[in-house]
Structure formats: C-alpha cells, structure tokens
Scaffold this active site. Sequence first.
Site, short mmCIF file in Angstrom:
data_model
loop_
_atom_site.label_atom_id
_atom_site.label_comp_id
_atom_site.label_asym_id
_atom_site.label_seq_id
_atom_site.Cartn_x
_atom_site.Cartn_y
_atom_site.Cartn_z
N HIS A 1 -7.48 -24.31 -5.25
CA HIS A 1 -7.32 -22.90 -4.85
C HIS A 1 -7.36 -22.69 -3.35
CE1 HIS A 1 -7.77 -21.05 -8.92
NE2 HIS A 1 -8.51 -22.11 -9.14
N ARG B 1 -11.88 -10.36 0.38
CA ARG B 1 -12.94 -10.98 1.17
C ARG B 1 -12.59 -10.89 2.66
NH1 ARG B 1 -17.61 -13.32 -1.30
NH2 ARG B 1 -17.94 -13.85 0.86
N THR C 1 -4.11 -12.48 -5.32
CA THR C 1 -3.84 -11.87 -6.62
C THR C 1 -3.87 -10.35 -6.51
OG1 THR C 1 -6.17 -12.33 -7.09
CG2 THR C 1 -4.54 -13.72 -8.19
N LYS D 1 -1.59 -7.02 -8.10
CA LYS D 1 -2.14 -5.78 -8.68
C LYS D 1 -1.55 -4.57 -7.97
CE LYS D 1 -6.29 -8.43 -9.55
NZ LYS D 1 -7.55 -8.88 -8.94
C1 26V Z 1 -14.01 -20.54 0.46
C2 26V Z 1 -14.65 -20.70 1.68
C3 26V Z 1 -16.10 -20.94 1.68
C4 26V Z 1 -16.60 -21.44 3.01
C5 26V Z 1 -15.99 -20.69 4.15
C6 26V Z 1 -14.51 -20.78 4.17
C7 26V Z 1 -13.91 -20.58 2.85
C8 26V Z 1 -12.57 -20.31 2.76
C9 26V Z 1 -11.95 -20.13 1.55
C10 26V Z 1 -12.67 -20.27 0.40
C11 26V Z 1 -11.94 -20.07 -0.86
C12 26V Z 1 -12.27 -21.01 -1.95
C13 26V Z 1 -11.36 -20.93 -3.09
C14 26V Z 1 -10.78 -19.57 -3.40
O1 26V Z 1 -11.48 -18.63 -3.69
N1 26V Z 1 -9.48 -19.49 -3.38
C15 26V Z 1 -8.71 -18.29 -3.73
O2 26V Z 1 -8.24 -18.46 -5.06
C16 26V Z 1 -7.45 -17.37 -5.50
C17 26V Z 1 -7.11 -17.62 -6.96
O3 26V Z 1 -6.28 -18.72 -7.08
C18 26V Z 1 -6.22 -17.24 -4.63
O4 26V Z 1 -5.46 -16.14 -5.06
C19 26V Z 1 -6.60 -17.07 -3.18
O5 26V Z 1 -5.45 -17.08 -2.37
C20 26V Z 1 -7.55 -18.18 -2.76
O6 26V Z 1 -8.06 -17.95 -1.45
#
Ligand code: 26V
Length: 833
Positions: A370, A565, A675, A679
Amino acid sequence: MASNASESAVPAIAHPTPGDSFGVAANIVYHSQFSSRFSPFKFEVEQAFYATAASVKDALVQRWNETYKHFHEEDPKQVYYLSMEFLQGRALTNAIGNLGLSDAYAAALTKLGHDLENVREQEKDAALGNGGLGRLASCFLDSMATLDLPAWGYGLRYKYGLFKQIISSKGQEEYAEDWLEKSSPWEIVRHDVTYPVRFFGEVQVDSDGRRKWIGGEVMQALAYDIPIPGYNTKNTISLRIWEARVPAEDFDLYAFNAGKHEEAVQLQLKADQICSVLYPGDSTEDGKLLRLKQQYMLCSASLQDIFSRFKERRGAISWDEFPNKVAVQLNDTHPTLAIPELMRILMDDEGLGWDQAWNITSSTIAYTNHTVLPEALEKWSQVVMAKLLPRHMEIIAEIDKRFQVLVARTRPELESKLEALQVLDNSNPEKKLVRMAHLCVVSAHSVNGVAELHSEILKKELFSDFYSLWPEKFNNKTNGVTPRRWLRFCSPELSAIITKWLRTDKWVTNLDLLSGLREFAENKQLQEEWNAAKLANKVRFADYLLKVVGVEVNPQTLFDIQIKRIHEYKRQLLNILSVIYRYKTIKEMSPEERANTVPRTVMFGGKAFATYAQAKRIVKLVTDVGAVVNNDPNVSPHLKVVFIPNYNVTVAELAIPASELSQHISTAGMEASGTSNMKFALNGSLIIGTLDGANIEIREEIGEDNFFLFGARADDVPRLRKEREQGKFVPDPRFEEVKDFIRSKAFGDFDYEPLLEALEGDTGYGRGDYFLVGQDFPGYLDAQDKVDETYKNRAKWMKMSILSTAGSGKFSSDRTISQYANEIWQVGQCRVP
Ligand code: 26V
C-alpha cells in the site's frame, strides 16, 4: 417522548426477525428493559440507541449463525483478510440499510417517541485504523458479505482506537478515544474461542532433530465477533478481533496473597498493553517491541483459528488440501509474521518437511502493498525478533538462505544486487534488520499494488529485481469503495434521484449501471434535481459545522474540501499556500472586482501522526490562516477557511456528499491509490488533482474534460528533484510572495520557518522541497482559475458533476473484491439460501 419504554403502548417482545415497524418497536422495548446497559426506567436517546442496536444485532446474529452453518456444510475454499486496521465507523445506518429495514426502524422509533436521525448520532465510530488502508479493509468486508463470499476479517480489538484530535491555540492535541467506554453494542464475545499465544522463550531440539518453541510468556487470545451484513443477502460474515488476556489459572494467587500485589498482576498488565492502542509510538525500543507483539498476536491467533476450522471440517487431514481450502490475504506487511508462523505450525506442530510446508505457505499467502514511501516500509531488528520470536527468526533466516541459493543458481547476474534484495539486511552489523516487504515478496504467490500506476512502480522500481525473478506473482487490483456506505446511505437524496433516472436501484450492487446517467447529463430537469440534492447536503454539512465546530459557512459558496491524513506528500501545504495567495488577491481587489469572484469555502480535515512535527505545523498554519481570513470583513464573504477537527468516517459521510470540489494533489508517484478520490467522484464532486494513484484511472473513466489536472508527472519527478537540488529551478514570483507573506507574521508569530525552509531547494534543510510544492504551484493556481471560471457556468458544472458520478462504476469495491476472488484467491460464492 416516553421516558420509560415500558409505559408506552408497545409490549416488550423478543423477536430477531420482526419485519414490520410494530414488531421492531416491540423488540426495541424488549431490549430497553432486558438487555440494556442502562436503567430500564430510562428511555432517553442514548438508551434508545443501545436498545435499537441490540434489536438489530438479534437479526444479524441469526443471519450470522445461518451463514456460518452454511459455510460449514458446504466447506468451500475460504478467504481470510488479515489486517492490523479496520476503520469501520458507525454501524447502525449501514446494518438496517443492508437488512432493508431502514423505514421500519424509523417508524418504530417514532412510535416510541424518538427520531432515527438523533438515535444514530449516539453511536461512536469504531476507529481501529488510521486512514485509507484501514477503511479499505472495512469496504472490502462489506463487499465480501454482499458478494456472498466465504470470507472473514481478522484484526485486533484495541481499547483505544485512533486518537481524538482537538484543535487548540497550540494546534493539534491528541486524546485517547475509548470507543468501548459504554461498550460496543455490535460485538459478540466468544468465550469458546480462545488460543494460547507465546512470546519469548527458546527453541528446543528433539533427539530426532525436530524443533520446538517452548517457555516464555503465554497469553490468551479471546475472540470477539462483529457481524458484517451483506446488502440484499442473508449472508452475514464476521470481523473477528482478538483481545489479549491472561487465563485465570495463570494469575499468581499465592504471590498476591503474600502481599506481592503488583508482581501478581504483571502478566495481566502486559496482556492489557498489547491491545491498548492502535500504533503505539515506535520511537522507543519498548514501543517497537509492543508493536511487534501486536502483529504476532494477530497472526498467531488467526492462524490457530484457521487451522482449527480446517481440521474441524474434515476427517482425515491431507495437508496438500490446505491451499485449496484456505486463502490468506495480508493487508500490507503488518501481518507478515503469518508467513513464518504458518511454516512453524506445519513443520513443528504437524511434522511436515520444509519443502511441503513452503509450498503450502506460499500457495496460501498473498500480499498487498500500500505504499512505496521508504520510511513506511517496515523493517524489524533481528535482535528484537530473535528475542521475542526465536523460532520465527530461525525460519526467516532459512527463507533468506534458500532465497540466496535460488538466486545464485538461477540468476547469477543478480548476485551483485543480492545484498539489497535479501530478506535480512545485514549491511549495518550494529543494526541488523528484517525487511518485511521482501519476506512477503519472496514467500507469497501474489503481490499486488492498489492502482495501475502504483503496481507499475512496484514492478519497475521498488521490486524490479523480484519482478524479473517472478513476473507471474505481480498483479494490480485497483482499490474501490463500497457504494452502500459511500453513496446509498450517506446521500439518500442523490441516491433517490439516481434510482429515479435509471429506473432501477440495481446500481447499488452493480455500480457500472451509473453510466446510464451519461445520456441525461445535459438534461435541465436532472440538473435541477441534482443541484437541489447537492445543496441539501451542503446545508446539512453547514449545520454540522455550526453545531459541532462553531463556524458559520454559507451553503451558497463553492464547497472545496481536502480531507485525508495530514502528510507532506499529500500536500495540504500546496492547498493552503494557494488559499493565502487567493486571500492576498481578494484583499487587494476593489469591491466591484470582489463581487465578481466565485465565493469559496475551503475546508481541510485530517489527523497528523502525533510525532510528525511538519504535519502538525501544517495543521497549525491552516487554522491560523482561517482565523485571519474569516475575520477579515472585506474578504470573508468571498473566502472562508475551515479546519474540520477530528476527521473520521462519520465526518467523511457528511462532508463528501456536500463537496463540490475535492483535492487529491499528492506529488506524482507517491499516493499509492487514494480512495477518498473515488468517494468524492461518486458523489458528484469534481476533482482537482495530479496524475497520481487512482486519480489517473478516475480521470480516464469520467473523461479528461471533467477533471482539473495539473502538476508534474511521476516520470519527471526524479529529474525535477535533481534540478531543484542543483539550484536550476526558478520559482514563480507568486510562490515567493506567499512565503514572504507568512514570514511577515500576517498569520501570527508561530514559528513556521521549518515549513518554509523545507520548501527551499538548496538550503540543505530537509530534503529541499522534496514534494515539489514550488514546482507545481503555478500549474495549481492555473487549475484553480479554471475551477472558478467553470463554476460560474452552472449548467456546465452540473454536467461535469453528473458525469463524475456516471463514470464512477469502476470504483466499487465489489469490482475490486471480485478480482481478488477470481484472480488471487480462487474463491467462489457461497450464498445462504
Ligand atoms: C505510513 C507512514 C507511517 C510512518 C510515516 C510515513 C508514512 C507514510 C505512509 C504510510 C502509509 C502506510 C500504508 C497506507 O496506509 N497506504 C494507503 O493505502 C490506501 C489503501 O490502499 C491507499 O489508497 C493510499 O494511497 C495509501 O497511502
């Protein structure tokens, strides 16, 4: 209003499937007296909610039981969706809607002196997730139930979900959100479903060489089931969430009686910590260890449960049958420990050899990535892993060793890159790591991205060498959202219009039918009805903002929304900088010129990770700009800036239907999918956005004329970053002007320097406008001018809005889940008759 339901004319009757409004009312009365958590002599709105939910739960439990029994008898292949996050939001509206009982419940509550609208406001959001990844898991459950798939979700029962965000003069403050404070009316505790989960301990080797993990701390995982009803089907599946506890026999009564009270409850405290919070801060070693414990709790309990069901459903066990009966999908790398855990169970508990266990494991497990952001790719310390999970660390090391042998044998030309590809990262002897994503890619039979561009980036960049080894593993599954929650229930007005013009409500489960709206996009009558529905949604949201946030917004202005976020790559900063430019421009205008502008309300919402300082500064800047702009009598009729506090699923359900323009403006190549973009488009909100994630596919589907595009392409980003570093970039004067304006303290004396510094290309601070805000600023302003120009032409705007909805068929999670089921899981339907 009846202050006591027992005094109403309705008798108390327990009946799980009442059907009509009288039966529903009788059932609510029954629960208000016999299963309420409150005094039976009170029937205020809160009691009404709990009694209503209990009555809905009866219906769900009955269907859930039938579904379980049916799956048990049919014994189909089942899919298990493992996720550390589920962002369920509220359940009442969705449950009664899916059961087809919305009208009956509304009428029943009226009989009892209540109003369904107010009753549903009582429910707390279940926020066991952060953002898109968690909400995707919840949309997937809805689709799996609706598509009659034999599927289960597995997660953790955190006591505190995502924090509650409060905006004060200091900016964002975080507070614990106890969603279980008055208990959840939906969960069913399963005292018959418990498993032991071990931590620490050691590996013992038998005389015959068989390895066994023994000793350490053993806790118990207790199951709670949340029933997930499908739409228009009896099928009701389960979200099973685990709670860590200590069985009574492990309580040290002797120590306690000897006065060693704290010592006696140590293990219980440790168990409580495991399920206390979603994402415990991981800046400390203890924090990291706790997060790893959480991940293992999920994997261990879920796999034991899967094994027990597999065994229960057959007499003689043939292990090679396992992948024909079980598919496990890992939602990102968070549940990666399912891989070594499955290997461990098959080898150590069931006595299989490595090769057989490996074939079973890799044909069972599939992995979804993801994010491509390096800082978000999980890496665990080998030392910590070996201490907490010694047997798993051995298995991971063996997987790594065999991977190296495979590469040496089959692809010697890759040997120079081998170190970077290995599961174990030994490059720093002081800090040896396990790369969880590599473990997934090496072990799973399927690796997918969540939008076409993202999946291409996985193949060409992040996992390019793995792709050359196993091209057949890689595939794309573009995300989707459930049309039930995200259109049918959150915008009943627009839904009714769609049903009327399509002459069917089948679009709710066959979203492609929305394309039938295209032929009416220019129809004056539809445009008027469409406009009226959008306006009603705007009024509803404005009421919420006034009541809850205390700000007054004018529903006649353009509602421009960015909710997600808070992250630098999502570029809320780009948005607010352009708002500042707009403010300056309007301020300098004559009254006649001002009267000619398109009045806008720009809204932001989202939570910043508690330790993410830059993101919190962005929140602060937005609120400071709002305070100045909204109090400027010359400007505020034309521009307002609102930060919507504590963004969550429920707020999204109000904001999205009210939105006319939404912002999806990440630096190209960085947003895996997004996503909320789906929506918003589904709800007829036009998108201003970059060619990133699913934006690209949305634009393709709704037509490029209906999308306000700007910004650098993903392919150009590396070159542009390099040029920025080399000082070759010449910033637009308007960009400089805006930064200077902030520096002039126009929005107060908070220290914004770290934010502004990070936008400079060559100061050496941070990564030098890594997110290319300066680069994309002029193109963004141009796109915003186009928005204003278009909004002045109402007929054109309405046509574009209708075409956005009409083109959203592809983005149903029903489509996404059908593709997972057919192309990865090989799981078919199993509908309860
Ligand atoms: C997590 C973190 C945690 C530490 C700080 C930086 C950072 C940056 C990004 C993330 C995201 C982790 C995974 C996530 O939530 N991905 C999201 O997944 C969604 C469903 O597939 C997608 O629509 C989003 O584009 C994606 O960011």
